[in-house]
Design a protein around this motif. Sequence first.
Motif, PDB file in Angstrom:
ATOM      1  N   GLY A 104      34.032  60.941  87.668  1.00 41.65           N
ATOM      2  CA  GLY A 104      34.915  59.794  87.849  1.00 41.65           C
ATOM      3  C   GLY A 104      34.887  58.938  86.599  1.00 41.65           C
ATOM      4  N   ARG A 105      35.967  58.205  86.353  1.00 41.93           N
ATOM      5  CA  ARG A 105      36.005  57.351  85.165  1.00 41.93           C
ATOM      6  C   ARG A 105      36.821  56.096  85.438  1.00 41.93           C
ATOM      7  NH1 ARG A 105      40.394  58.361  81.131  1.00 41.93           N
ATOM      8  NH2 ARG A 105      42.042  59.548  82.150  1.00 41.93           N
ATOM      9  N   ALA A 106      36.621  55.090  84.598  1.00 39.73           N
ATOM     10  CA  ALA A 106      37.344  53.829  84.742  1.00 39.73           C
ATOM     11  C   ALA A 106      37.876  53.380  83.390  1.00 39.73           C
ATOM     12  CB  ALA A 106      36.435  52.752  85.324  1.00 39.73           C
ATOM     13  N   MET A 107      39.161  53.078  83.348  1.00 36.70           N
ATOM     14  CA  MET A 107      39.789  52.494  82.174  1.00 36.70           C
ATOM     15  C   MET A 107      39.732  50.976  82.323  1.00 36.70           C
ATOM     16  SD  MET A 107      40.736  55.223  80.600  1.00 36.70           S
ATOM     17  CE  MET A 107      41.800  54.538  79.320  1.00 36.70           C
ATOM     18  N   SER A 108      39.535  50.260  81.212  1.00 28.29           N
ATOM     19  CA  SER A 108      39.422  48.808  81.322  1.00 28.29           C
ATOM     20  C   SER A 108      39.632  48.117  79.986  1.00 28.29           C
ATOM     21  CB  SER A 108      38.038  48.436  81.866  1.00 28.29           C
ATOM     22  OG  SER A 108      37.881  47.034  81.922  1.00 28.29           O
ATOM     23  N   ASP A 109      40.029  46.827  80.058  1.00 28.88           N
ATOM     24  CA  ASP A 109      40.072  45.996  78.857  1.00 28.88           C
ATOM     25  C   ASP A 109      38.689  45.412  78.574  1.00 28.88           C
ATOM     26  OD1 ASP A 109      39.779  43.967  80.770  1.00 28.88           O
ATOM     27  OD2 ASP A 109      41.912  43.479  80.765  1.00 28.88           O
ATOM     28  N   GLY A 110      37.730  45.709  79.461  1.00 24.51           N
ATOM     29  CA  GLY A 110      36.359  45.265  79.258  1.00 24.51           C
ATOM     30  C   GLY A 110      36.095  43.824  79.639  1.00 24.51           C
ATOM     31  N   SER A 111      37.091  43.157  80.251  1.00 22.73           N
ATOM     32  CA  SER A 111      36.910  41.746  80.558  1.00 22.73           C
ATOM     33  C   SER A 111      37.537  41.320  81.881  1.00 22.73           C
ATOM     34  CB  SER A 111      37.502  40.894  79.428  1.00 22.73           C
ATOM     35  OG  SER A 111      37.415  39.522  79.727  1.00 22.73           O
ATOM     36  N   ILE A 112      38.821  41.647  82.068  1.00 22.47           N
ATOM     37  CA  ILE A 112      39.547  41.117  83.221  1.00 22.47           C
ATOM     38  C   ILE A 112      39.829  42.170  84.292  1.00 22.47           C
ATOM     39  CG2 ILE A 112      41.701  40.028  83.980  1.00 22.47           C
ATOM     40  CD1 ILE A 112      41.834  38.694  81.213  1.00 22.47           C
ATOM     41  N   SER A 113      40.347  43.313  83.882  1.00 19.06           N
ATOM     42  CA  SER A 113      40.783  44.294  84.873  1.00 19.06           C
ATOM     43  C   SER A 113      40.367  45.709  84.496  1.00 19.06           C
ATOM     44  CB  SER A 113      42.306  44.232  85.046  1.00 19.06           C
ATOM     45  OG  SER A 113      42.950  44.545  83.826  1.00 19.06           O
ATOM     46  N   ALA A 114      40.366  46.571  85.509  1.00 18.93           N
ATOM     47  CA  ALA A 114      40.016  47.977  85.310  1.00 18.93           C
ATOM     48  C   ALA A 114      40.739  48.813  86.351  1.00 18.93           C
ATOM     49  CB  ALA A 114      38.508  48.179  85.430  1.00 18.93           C
ATOM     50  N   SER A 115      40.910  50.084  86.050  1.00 21.19           N
ATOM     51  CA  SER A 115      41.483  51.014  87.022  1.00 21.19           C
ATOM     52  C   SER A 115      40.640  52.285  87.036  1.00 21.19           C
ATOM     53  CB  SER A 115      42.941  51.347  86.679  1.00 21.19           C
ATOM     54  OG  SER A 115      43.042  51.868  85.367  1.00 21.19           O
ATOM     55  N   ILE A 116      40.421  52.795  88.227  1.00 23.64           N
ATOM     56  CA  ILE A 116      39.581  53.979  88.416  1.00 23.64           C
ATOM     57  C   ILE A 116      40.463  55.220  88.507  1.00 23.64           C
ATOM     58  CG2 ILE A 116      38.009  55.126  90.033  1.00 23.64           C
ATOM     59  CD1 ILE A 116      36.865  52.365  90.689  1.00 23.64           C
ATOM     60  N   TRP A 117      40.049  56.278  87.807  1.00 20.61           N
ATOM     61  CA  TRP A 117      40.846  57.499  87.730  1.00 20.61           C
ATOM     62  C   TRP A 117      39.970  58.740  87.887  1.00 20.61           C
ATOM     63  CZ3 TRP A 117      46.094  57.247  87.376  1.00 20.61           C
ATOM     64  CH2 TRP A 117      46.646  56.028  86.979  1.00 20.61           C
ATOM     65  N   ASP A 118      40.621  59.827  88.274  1.00 16.47           N
ATOM     66  CA  ASP A 118      40.035  61.179  88.213  1.00 16.47           C
ATOM     67  C   ASP A 118      38.734  61.332  88.994  1.00 16.47           C
ATOM     68  OD1 ASP A 118      42.123  61.969  86.539  1.00 16.47           O
ATOM     69  OD2 ASP A 118      41.025  61.426  84.720  1.00 16.47           O
ATOM     70  N   VAL A 119      38.617  60.650  90.122  1.00 18.54           N
ATOM     71  CA  VAL A 119      37.425  60.838  90.953  1.00 18.54           C
ATOM     72  C   VAL A 119      37.554  62.187  91.659  1.00 18.54           C
ATOM     73  CG1 VAL A 119      36.074  59.972  92.890  1.00 18.54           C
ATOM     74  CG2 VAL A 119      37.114  58.362  91.270  1.00 18.54           C
ATOM     75  N   ALA A 120      36.610  63.073  91.385  1.00 20.64           N
ATOM     76  CA  ALA A 120      36.690  64.429  91.927  1.00 20.64           C
ATOM     77  C   ALA A 120      35.298  64.951  92.254  1.00 20.64           C
ATOM     78  CB  ALA A 120      37.367  65.363  90.918  1.00 20.64           C
ATOM     79  N   VAL A 121      35.192  65.638  93.381  1.00 20.72           N
ATOM     80  CA  VAL A 121      33.942  66.273  93.802  1.00 20.72           C
ATOM     81  C   VAL A 121      34.271  67.707  94.206  1.00 20.72           C
ATOM     82  CG1 VAL A 121      32.072  66.270  95.505  1.00 20.72           C
ATOM     83  CG2 VAL A 121      32.914  64.102  94.581  1.00 20.72           C
ATOM     84  N   LEU A 122      33.444  68.651  93.784  1.00 21.83           N
ATOM     85  CA  LEU A 122      33.668  70.047  94.156  1.00 21.83           C
ATOM     86  C   LEU A 122      33.881  70.166  95.666  1.00 21.83           C
ATOM     87  CD1 LEU A 122      31.095  72.193  92.132  1.00 21.83           C
ATOM     88  CD2 LEU A 122      33.581  72.268  91.949  1.00 21.83           C
ATOM     89  N   PRO A 123      34.863  70.954  96.097  1.00 26.13           N
ATOM     90  CA  PRO A 123      35.138  71.084  97.533  1.00 26.13           C
ATOM     91  C   PRO A 123      33.898  71.389  98.374  1.00 26.13           C
ATOM     92  CG  PRO A 123      36.895  72.102  96.285  1.00 26.13           C
ATOM     93  CD  PRO A 123      35.851  71.694  95.283  1.00 26.13           C
ATOM     94  N   ALA A 124      33.012  72.242  97.868  1.00 29.56           N
ATOM     95  CA  ALA A 124      31.813  72.604  98.626  1.00 29.56           C
ATOM     96  C   ALA A 124      30.855  71.429  98.807  1.00 29.56           C
ATOM     97  CB  ALA A 124      31.085  73.756  97.931  1.00 29.56           C
ATOM     98  N   TRP A 125      31.009  70.387  97.979  1.00 29.46           N
ATOM     99  CA  TRP A 125      30.117  69.229  98.036  1.00 29.46           C
ATOM    100  C   TRP A 125      30.804  67.988  98.588  1.00 29.46           C
ATOM    101  CZ3 TRP A 125      24.894  69.095  96.738  1.00 29.46           C
ATOM    102  CH2 TRP A 125      24.382  70.298  96.241  1.00 29.46           C
TER     103      TRP A 125
END
Length: 201
Positions: A104-125
């Motif tokens: 998983g990862r988060a894009m951000s300006d480092g101060s005010i706002s952020a957005s979370i992207w690409d959260v993924a877990v293997l199907p078996a887990w």
Amino acid sequence: MPFAALDGLSPKKSTFGLQVEAQRLLLPTLTKTDEQFAEQGIVFMEGHEGVNLEELNDLFEQVGFPRRDPDKLKLALEKTHTVIWIRHAKKSRWAKLNQLLGFGRAMSDGSISASIWDVAVLPAWQRSGLGRALLERLLVRLRQDHIDTISLYAEPSVVKLYEKLGFVTDPQGIRGMAFQRKSAIGMKVAAGEKRASVAKG
């Protein structure tokens, strides 16, 4: 995909395992500590260094995400505010040694706002708590920078998980929108048809 956001947060603590307090919401403490996961051979890593791009693309493909161009993916990770990934540190019947289990990862300006992207877990887990654990660690890490507004897009099947973590769907009637390449192509086609129509007229 529904749009969801956390808003109006204020920090209390800024390290994993400690409570993060909000003005209107209470972010969760870690459901399980890193040490508890480590006993199962599950290790959380932070930062893009060490991420195998081919293996990451394989993970994306298994959960229904598109594969990304390796060069673009590498650049994206380098420019990402927070990257957290999970590997299996023990060889077992459930996973290979050092296998990538989640990301998983988060894009951000480092101060005010952020957005979370690409959260993924293997199907078996999936349904093992790894998805929630990833999100908890992303949220705590973002709060270290006192980031108040955290948003994401969610597949309908995982909306309830995000709601349990304090996310609100379409907060105050705000709808998420995205400008995508296919939308741009559609606009060009429509503009071309309009010009052709005007020329004929």
